[in-house]
Design a protein around this motif. Structure first.
Motif, PDB file in Angstrom:
ATOM      1  N   MET A   1     -28.249  26.823 -10.516  1.00  0.00           N
ATOM      2  CA  MET A   1     -28.533  27.186 -11.340  1.00  0.00           C
ATOM      3  C   MET A   1     -29.979  27.877 -11.204  1.00  0.00           C
ATOM      4  SD  MET A   1     -26.355  28.324 -15.379  1.00  0.00           S
ATOM      5  CE  MET A   1     -25.985  27.006 -14.759  1.00  0.00           C
ATOM      6  N   MET A   2     -30.943  26.388 -10.265  1.00  0.00           N
ATOM      7  CA  MET A   2     -32.027  26.544  -9.764  1.00  0.00           C
ATOM      8  C   MET A   2     -32.536  27.104  -8.637  1.00  0.00           C
ATOM      9  SD  MET A   2     -33.705  24.180 -13.101  1.00  0.00           S
ATOM     10  CE  MET A   2     -33.001  23.641 -13.933  1.00  0.00           C
TER      11      MET A   2
ATOM     12  N   GLN B   1     -32.464  23.867 -20.641  1.00  0.00           N
ATOM     13  CA  GLN B   1     -31.433  25.723 -19.939  1.00  0.00           C
ATOM     14  C   GLN B   1     -31.264  25.705 -21.065  1.00  0.00           C
ATOM     15  OE1 GLN B   1     -27.640  25.176 -17.365  1.00  0.00           O
ATOM     16  NE2 GLN B   1     -28.971  26.789 -16.444  1.00  0.00           N
ATOM     17  N   THR B   2     -31.812  27.342 -21.295  1.00  0.00           N
ATOM     18  CA  THR B   2     -32.147  28.026 -22.529  1.00  0.00           C
ATOM     19  C   THR B   2     -32.030  29.618 -21.639  1.00  0.00           C
ATOM     20  OG1 THR B   2     -31.902  28.453 -24.557  1.00  0.00           O
ATOM     21  CG2 THR B   2     -34.252  27.305 -23.141  1.00  0.00           C
ATOM     22  N   PRO B   3     -30.553  30.062 -22.557  1.00  0.00           N
ATOM     23  CA  PRO B   3     -30.763  31.717 -22.567  1.00  0.00           C
ATOM     24  C   PRO B   3     -32.409  31.898 -23.186  1.00  0.00           C
ATOM     25  CG  PRO B   3     -29.036  31.518 -24.630  1.00  0.00           C
ATOM     26  CD  PRO B   3     -30.159  29.637 -23.556  1.00  0.00           C
ATOM     27  N   TYR B   4     -32.386  31.673 -23.759  1.00  0.00           N
ATOM     28  CA  TYR B   4     -33.656  32.255 -24.679  1.00  0.00           C
ATOM     29  C   TYR B   4     -35.102  31.071 -25.217  1.00  0.00           C
ATOM     30  CZ  TYR B   4     -29.909  35.095 -26.039  1.00  0.00           C
ATOM     31  OH  TYR B   4     -28.505  35.611 -25.665  1.00  0.00           O
TER      32      TYR B   4
ATOM     33  N   SER C   1     -34.043  29.378 -17.110  1.00  0.00           N
ATOM     34  CA  SER C   1     -33.491  30.524 -17.848  1.00  0.00           C
ATOM     35  C   SER C   1     -33.428  31.938 -17.694  1.00  0.00           C
ATOM     36  CB  SER C   1     -35.285  30.735 -19.101  1.00  0.00           C
ATOM     37  OG  SER C   1     -34.371  31.820 -20.235  1.00  0.00           O
ATOM     38  N   ASN C   2     -33.675  32.953 -18.451  1.00  0.00           N
ATOM     39  CA  ASN C   2     -33.429  33.726 -17.985  1.00  0.00           C
ATOM     40  C   ASN C   2     -34.762  35.107 -17.541  1.00  0.00           C
ATOM     41  OD1 ASN C   2     -30.103  34.772 -17.507  1.00  0.00           O
ATOM     42  ND2 ASN C   2     -30.586  34.228 -20.329  1.00  0.00           N
TER      43      ASN C   2
ATOM     44  N   MET D   1     -40.634  25.823 -14.524  1.00  0.00           N
ATOM     45  CA  MET D   1     -39.751  27.097 -14.896  1.00  0.00           C
ATOM     46  C   MET D   1     -38.581  27.977 -13.064  1.00  0.00           C
ATOM     47  SD  MET D   1     -41.714  29.185 -18.334  1.00  0.00           S
ATOM     48  CE  MET D   1     -43.024  29.189 -17.493  1.00  0.00           C
ATOM     49  N   PHE D   2     -38.261  28.276 -13.798  1.00  0.00           N
ATOM     50  CA  PHE D   2     -36.845  28.377 -13.088  1.00  0.00           C
ATOM     51  C   PHE D   2     -35.985  29.757 -13.405  1.00  0.00           C
ATOM     52  CE2 PHE D   2     -37.622  24.529 -11.826  1.00  0.00           C
ATOM     53  CZ  PHE D   2     -38.072  24.871  -9.871  1.00  0.00           C
ATOM     54  N   GLU D   3     -36.508  31.038 -13.906  1.00  0.00           N
ATOM     55  CA  GLU D   3     -35.651  32.161 -14.051  1.00  0.00           C
ATOM     56  C   GLU D   3     -34.260  32.773 -13.025  1.00  0.00           C
ATOM     57  OE1 GLU D   3     -39.389  33.942 -16.849  1.00  0.00           O
ATOM     58  OE2 GLU D   3     -38.923  35.317 -15.644  1.00  0.00           O
TER      59      GLU D   3
END
Length: 590
Positions: free
Chosen positions: A490-491, A353-356, A383-384, A413-415
């Motif tokens: 969160m995903m 998990q990372t914001p960027y 991520s976002n 990936m999940f945004e």
């Protein structure tokens, strides 16, 4: 008229340049030292030996862990802190439990409600007799030099330093100074202290993504971060203290008498009074402080969160990182080496998990190595989205390399949606406006549900090459499962969109075009990026979400486009397209 304007700008630039090059005299620095010392309060509010510390579950757990530890078999208590309110309570509880010392290190310390409340707690601790040291990176150290001097002069038991100041100033007060710094001191401008630590009595330590600003504690009415801290009690905290001491005694950490703007203020005005302005939401602060005084209730919360474990590892960059350029950062650097080893140890699953989502070449090679195995592990990434992110530049680069992340690195990936339905966010505390939204700011890795990494590192080029970072590694299935559960929540479909390949026909065209254009640093103009966003649609044939690699994916998911909830006529939409096409040259600094 144009000539006069140009001349005025040139003179302003020259004045700033001269101010940046001038040096502080020993005489002025000595005078400022005297004024600051004489202006500090010496009054104490407590005469007890324990300095009126408030014992709580955290301090008792720390004493117990240290007492039962041996060098061969260390004992620790760990708390994974998810919600903003839990994070704020944890910090206040730690500060109030301090008997001897508090060390705080951070990238941002604002002057909004949460930051001012924490600062007042720190000053109250100093007045009790606790030694308080505060170290803040220059770029976000309060709003002004005046606040810096006021804090530094608040009490004899409190000391403040500013890390890596440009032009020997505590604060850069206008855009021209930043512009000059980008030319005259570009390297220093980019070498920032992103390390975040709160250490109490060498026995309680906290690190993670949060800074001291309302956005990190569910207190902003318009925008908040979903973040994560890890609080540790036990012998590993001494390693955190050692790291803080290295920073504190570094030549890059400057006290007020070493900063030109602070010296000037002290010489002309003395030690200014710390602002006692009312909180923006005073009723919210009063309600929080009432809750923070209920030690029994908070102890119950900490008991539910507590996980007892054994060996805990703390890793951190040191100021020496800033003596080298990015080309000198090697694989064997302790921090990056430890992270690489954690990733390489993966057997079946890694959750990131990372914001960027902008990975260094070294990080990409680590994931490629996993995919090249006969049986590659599953790689799940949170991520976002463009709709949620606070940084369009990094999102544009993540979007540019979406095909590579999916095909070569094997990412699922999940945004995050800007308005997720079920995450750790307190709408009531935030006094949220109708159009408020949230974004991921947490930085964590879980490997095989047995190893958890929580810290400040964004897994991007800036964290690798320029910023100093810190993290805690816990090799314990209970801790790893707790962190994994929070990341996977969160995903979920009500919180995030799934990134999956385009429909087959377009996907083949994307593959053919992007295999050539993706590597271009500029003029990467192809509008599709191989992968796009989908929304899960539950039904009798689709009772639960599935991987995009499943043959059932297309019948269970609805296409929602590359940038859902972002208007195609918005500046955000078009800037992201421009960044994707032209912004790869900025990659080393993201």
């Amino acid at each position: 008229m144009h000539y006069r304007l140009a001349l005025a700008l040139a003179l302003t630039w020259l004045c700033l340049a001269c101010a940046g090059c001038s040096t502080l005299s020993p005489k002025d620095s000595a005078e400022a030292t005297r004024i600051l010392a004489e202006g500090k309060s010496t009054a104490l509010t407590c005469e007890r030996e324990d300095h009126c510390a408030i014992e709580n579950r955290l301090s008792r757990a720390a004493d117990s862990a240290i007492a039962s530890s041996t060098a061969e078999a260390p004992k620790h208590a760990v708390w994974i802190v998810e919600s903003g309110q839990e994070a704020l309570h944890s910090r206040v509880s730690m500060i109030r439990a301090a008997q001897h010392s508090i060390d705080l290190q951070t990238y941002i310390f604002d002057e909004d409600d949460s930051a001012r409340m924490i600062m007042r707690e720190l000053i109250a601790a100093a007045k009790r007799g606790v030694k308080v040291r505060i170290l803040i990176d220059q770029l976000s150290a309060f709003k002004s030099a005046r606040t810096q001097v006021a804090v530094a002069g608040a009490h004899q038991n409190l000391d403040l330093k500013i890390y890596n100041p440009l032009f020997e100033r505590g604060s850069l007060s206008n855009p021209l100074q930043y512009a000059l710094a980008s030319i005259a001191q570009f390297r220093t401008l980019n070498q920032r202290m992103h390390t975040k630590l709160l250490i109490v009595d060498d026995k309680l330590g906290l690190t993670g993504g949060r800074n001291y600003q309302d956005d990190y504690f569910d207190w902003s009415p318009s925008f908040n971060f979903l973040d994560r801290d890890i609080l540790v009690a036990g012998p590993v905290v001494r390693r955190m203290s050692e790291t803080f001491n290295v920073f504190w005694h570094s030549s890059r950490a400057k006290a007020m008498p070493e900063l030109k703007d602070a010296v000037s203020l002290l010489q002309t005005q003395g030690v200014p009074k710390l602002s006692d302005a009312a909180y923006e939401f005073p009723d919210r602060v009063r309600a929080f402080q009432a809750a923070s005084a209920d030690v029994a209730a908070l102890d119950d919360m900490y008991a539910r969160m507590e996980i007892d474990t054994g060996d805990v590892q703390f890793i951190a960059d040191l100021p020496a990182k800033h003596r080298r350029g990015p080309s000198a950062v090697r694989k064997q650097d302790p921090f990056s080496s430890e992270l690489s080893q954690v990733i390489a140890s993966t057997q079946s699953e890694i959750i990131l998990q990372t914001p960027y989502l902008v990975l260094t070449n070294a990080a990409q090679r680590s994931f490629v190595a996993l995919q090249d195995r006969a049986e590659p592990p599953r790689v799940i990434v949170s991520s976002n989205s463009l709709a949620s992110t606070d940084n369009m530049l990094t999102y544009g680069m993540a979007y540019k390399y979406r095909r590579r992340y999916m095909r070569r690195l094997g990412f699922e990936m999940f945004e995050l949606k800007p308005h997720p339905a079920s995450v750790a966010f307190d709408v009531v505390a935030a006094r949220s406006e109708k159009d408020s939204h949230v974004a991921i700011h947490a930085k964590s890795i879980v490997v095989d549900r047995t190893i958890a990494v929580v810290g400040t590192h964004n897994f991007d080029p800036r964290s690798q090459h320029y910023n100093t970072e810190a993290a805690v590694i816990v090799r314990d299935p209970k801790v790893a499962e707790r962190v994994a559960h929070n990341m996977l929540r969160m995903m979920q479909p009500d919180n995030a969109w799934t990134i999956a390949p385009n429909r087959k026909a377009l996907r083949k065209v994307d593959e053919a075009v992007l295999s050539g254009t993706e590597a271009l640093p500029i003029l990467d103009l192809w509008p599709s990026r191989y992968g796009t966003s989908y929304q899960f649609v539950p039904g009798p044939a689709c009772p639960a979400p599935v991987s995009f690699k499943s043959p059932d994916f297309q019948k269970c998911y609805r296409l929602v486009g590359d940038f859902p909830e972002v208007n195609v006529v918005s500046l955000r939409w078009w800037l992201t397209r421009v960044i994707t096409a032209m912004g790869a040259v900025t990659m080393p600094f993201l």
